[in-house]
Design a protein around this motif. Structure first.
Motif, PDB file in Angstrom:
ATOM      1  N   GLN A 157      37.757  32.718  42.870  1.00  0.00           N
ATOM      2  CA  GLN A 157      38.584  31.553  42.566  1.00  0.00           C
ATOM      3  C   GLN A 157      38.736  31.367  41.061  1.00  0.00           C
ATOM      4  O   GLN A 157      39.797  30.967  40.593  1.00  0.00           O
ATOM      5  N   THR A 158      37.707  31.704  40.301  1.00  0.00           N
ATOM      6  CA  THR A 158      37.805  31.533  38.849  1.00  0.00           C
ATOM      7  C   THR A 158      38.803  32.492  38.212  1.00  0.00           C
ATOM      8  O   THR A 158      39.362  32.184  37.165  1.00  0.00           O
ATOM      9  N   VAL A 159      39.041  33.644  38.839  1.00  0.00           N
ATOM     10  CA  VAL A 159      39.991  34.602  38.256  1.00  0.00           C
ATOM     11  C   VAL A 159      41.355  34.585  38.937  1.00  0.00           C
ATOM     12  O   VAL A 159      42.306  35.152  38.412  1.00  0.00           O
ATOM     13  N   ALA A 160      41.444  33.938  40.070  1.00  0.00           N
ATOM     14  CA  ALA A 160      42.711  33.886  40.808  1.00  0.00           C
ATOM     15  C   ALA A 160      43.509  32.668  40.346  1.00  0.00           C
ATOM     16  O   ALA A 160      43.698  31.716  41.095  1.00  0.00           O
TER      17      ALA A 160
ATOM     18  N   THR B 192      50.632  42.875  52.803  1.00  0.00           N
ATOM     19  CA  THR B 192      52.080  42.843  52.612  1.00  0.00           C
ATOM     20  C   THR B 192      52.489  43.838  51.531  1.00  0.00           C
ATOM     21  O   THR B 192      51.645  44.486  50.903  1.00  0.00           O
ATOM     22  N   GLU B 193      53.755  43.877  51.271  1.00  0.00           N
ATOM     23  CA  GLU B 193      54.318  44.759  50.249  1.00  0.00           C
ATOM     24  C   GLU B 193      53.701  44.496  48.862  1.00  0.00           C
ATOM     25  O   GLU B 193      53.555  45.410  48.058  1.00  0.00           O
ATOM     26  N   ASN B 194      53.326  43.253  48.612  1.00  0.00           N
ATOM     27  CA  ASN B 194      52.788  42.870  47.302  1.00  0.00           C
ATOM     28  C   ASN B 194      51.267  42.835  47.244  1.00  0.00           C
ATOM     29  O   ASN B 194      50.696  42.579  46.180  1.00  0.00           O
ATOM     30  N   SER B 195      50.609  43.076  48.360  1.00  0.00           N
ATOM     31  CA  SER B 195      49.151  42.923  48.422  1.00  0.00           C
ATOM     32  C   SER B 195      48.400  43.856  47.484  1.00  0.00           C
ATOM     33  O   SER B 195      47.415  43.459  46.868  1.00  0.00           O
ATOM     34  N   GLY B 196      48.838  45.101  47.380  1.00  0.00           N
ATOM     35  CA  GLY B 196      48.136  46.057  46.525  1.00  0.00           C
ATOM     36  C   GLY B 196      48.090  45.604  45.076  1.00  0.00           C
ATOM     37  O   GLY B 196      47.034  45.605  44.444  1.00  0.00           O
ATOM     38  N   ALA B 197      49.231  45.195  44.541  1.00  0.00           N
ATOM     39  CA  ALA B 197      49.287  44.736  43.146  1.00  0.00           C
ATOM     40  C   ALA B 197      48.495  43.448  42.964  1.00  0.00           C
ATOM     41  O   ALA B 197      47.808  43.261  41.949  1.00  0.00           O
ATOM     42  N   PHE B 198      48.561  42.564  43.940  1.00  0.00           N
ATOM     43  CA  PHE B 198      47.829  41.300  43.877  1.00  0.00           C
ATOM     44  C   PHE B 198      46.330  41.549  43.816  1.00  0.00           C
ATOM     45  O   PHE B 198      45.623  41.035  42.941  1.00  0.00           O
ATOM     46  N   VAL B 199      45.827  42.362  44.727  1.00  0.00           N
ATOM     47  CA  VAL B 199      44.397  42.684  44.777  1.00  0.00           C
ATOM     48  C   VAL B 199      43.970  43.410  43.500  1.00  0.00           C
ATOM     49  O   VAL B 199      42.925  43.100  42.921  1.00  0.00           O
ATOM     50  N   ASN B 200      44.778  44.343  43.044  1.00  0.00           N
ATOM     51  CA  ASN B 200      44.466  45.065  41.817  1.00  0.00           C
ATOM     52  C   ASN B 200      44.312  44.101  40.641  1.00  0.00           C
ATOM     53  O   ASN B 200      43.351  44.188  39.872  1.00  0.00           O
ATOM     54  N   GLY B 201      45.247  43.194  40.500  1.00  0.00           N
ATOM     55  CA  GLY B 201      45.206  42.259  39.383  1.00  0.00           C
ATOM     56  C   GLY B 201      43.977  41.366  39.401  1.00  0.00           C
ATOM     57  O   GLY B 201      43.327  41.167  38.374  1.00  0.00           O
ATOM     58  N   ILE B 202      43.631  40.856  40.556  1.00  0.00           N
ATOM     59  CA  ILE B 202      42.488  39.943  40.643  1.00  0.00           C
ATOM     60  C   ILE B 202      41.173  40.688  40.441  1.00  0.00           C
ATOM     61  O   ILE B 202      40.299  40.242  39.694  1.00  0.00           O
ATOM     62  N   LEU B 203      41.008  41.838  41.074  1.00  0.00           N
ATOM     63  CA  LEU B 203      39.753  42.580  40.904  1.00  0.00           C
ATOM     64  C   LEU B 203      39.611  43.117  39.483  1.00  0.00           C
ATOM     65  O   LEU B 203      38.503  43.131  38.930  1.00  0.00           O
ATOM     66  N   ASP B 204      40.712  43.522  38.875  1.00  0.00           N
ATOM     67  CA  ASP B 204      40.662  43.979  37.486  1.00  0.00           C
ATOM     68  C   ASP B 204      40.231  42.841  36.569  1.00  0.00           C
ATOM     69  O   ASP B 204      39.398  43.035  35.680  1.00  0.00           O
ATOM     70  N   CYS B 205      40.763  41.669  36.800  1.00  0.00           N
ATOM     71  CA  CYS B 205      40.387  40.498  35.999  1.00  0.00           C
ATOM     72  C   CYS B 205      38.906  40.158  36.208  1.00  0.00           C
ATOM     73  O   CYS B 205      38.186  39.866  35.251  1.00  0.00           O
ATOM     74  N   LEU B 206      38.448  40.221  37.449  1.00  0.00           N
ATOM     75  CA  LEU B 206      37.036  39.963  37.748  1.00  0.00           C
ATOM     76  C   LEU B 206      36.153  40.971  37.023  1.00  0.00           C
ATOM     77  O   LEU B 206      35.148  40.596  36.406  1.00  0.00           O
ATOM     78  N   LEU B 207      36.528  42.239  37.066  1.00  0.00           N
ATOM     79  CA  LEU B 207      35.757  43.283  36.398  1.00  0.00           C
ATOM     80  C   LEU B 207      35.704  43.044  34.889  1.00  0.00           C
ATOM     81  O   LEU B 207      34.632  43.134  34.282  1.00  0.00           O
ATOM     82  N   ARG B 208      36.844  42.717  34.284  1.00  0.00           N
ATOM     83  CA  ARG B 208      36.865  42.456  32.839  1.00  0.00           C
ATOM     84  C   ARG B 208      35.987  41.269  32.483  1.00  0.00           C
ATOM     85  O   ARG B 208      35.251  41.313  31.494  1.00  0.00           O
ATOM     86  N   ARG B 209      36.015  40.215  33.286  1.00  0.00           N
ATOM     87  CA  ARG B 209      35.163  39.044  33.017  1.00  0.00           C
ATOM     88  C   ARG B 209      33.691  39.396  33.139  1.00  0.00           C
ATOM     89  O   ARG B 209      32.866  38.945  32.350  1.00  0.00           O
ATOM     90  N   GLU B 210      33.363  40.184  34.140  1.00  0.00           N
ATOM     91  CA  GLU B 210      31.963  40.585  34.330  1.00  0.00           C
ATOM     92  C   GLU B 210      31.481  41.446  33.170  1.00  0.00           C
ATOM     93  O   GLU B 210      30.364  41.266  32.683  1.00  0.00           O
ATOM     94  N   LYS B 211      32.305  42.372  32.724  1.00  0.00           N
ATOM     95  CA  LYS B 211      31.938  43.212  31.586  1.00  0.00           C
ATOM     96  C   LYS B 211      31.757  42.360  30.341  1.00  0.00           C
ATOM     97  O   LYS B 211      30.798  42.544  29.586  1.00  0.00           O
ATOM     98  N   ALA B 212      32.667  41.423  30.112  1.00  0.00           N
ATOM     99  CA  ALA B 212      32.575  40.555  28.941  1.00  0.00           C
ATOM    100  C   ALA B 212      31.318  39.693  29.011  1.00  0.00           C
ATOM    101  O   ALA B 212      30.614  39.522  28.004  1.00  0.00           O
TER     102      ALA B 212
END
Length: 155
Positions: A70-73, A119-139
């Motif tokens: 929720q914090t990254v979405a 859906t058609e947009n699910s892959g990009a949506f999931v990619n964006g949120i998990l990438d953001c989560l990963l960047r926050r965790e690394k930071a």
């Protein structure tokens, strides 16, 4: 060298996703039925163990995973997301935060699950949120590494 995901592990993730989806839509679902489905779907003991660990981990950490997601979405409430996307994100977040699976594999696998079942947009949506989560965790881990080491030394 890029780590290649195992097709067998992908099948284990598919089974776990199906069970998480069931849990999400029917909270009174009997957890033992999930373990039975895992054993019946995945015959290899190492895959059964992998899937059981993922399922138990997501179930056990669901509240924490939802809070972190929720914090990254930004502008997306978890309960308003498509159930498939929400559960792919929970599974991916669990693997990123609580396992030693390489982050690139986790994100690639989550995106593939989202594309296959969402859906058609699910892959990009999931990619964006998990990438953001990963960047926050690394930071966060980089920013607190010195403090964590000091605490560990005094324990």
């Amino acid at each position: 060298m890029k780590t290649r995901p195992s097709p067998d592990r992908r099948q284990a993730r598919v089974v776990v996703l199906q069970l998480l989806f069931q849990d999400d839509l029917n909270p009174r679902n009997n957890p033992a039925k999930g373990e039975e489905m895992i054993r019946n779907s995945l015959r290899q003991p190492d895959l059964v163990r992998f899937a059981e660990d993922l399922l138990a981990g997501v179930r056990r950490n669901r509240r924490e995973l939802d809070e972190r997601l929720q914090t990254v979405a930004e502008n997306w409430a978890l309960d308003r997301m498509a159930a498939v996307d929400r559960n792919v994100l929970r599974l991916g977040a669990y693997e990123l935060l609580h396992t030693d699976t390489p982050p690139s594999v986790v994100i690639d696998e989550a995106v593939e699950l989202a594309k296959s079942f969402g859906t058609e947009n699910s892959g990009a949506f999931v990619n964006g949120i998990l990438d953001c989560l990963l960047r926050r965790e690394k930071a966060a881990s980089t920013g607190s590494a010195g403090h964590r080491g000091e605490r560990d030394a005094s324990s």
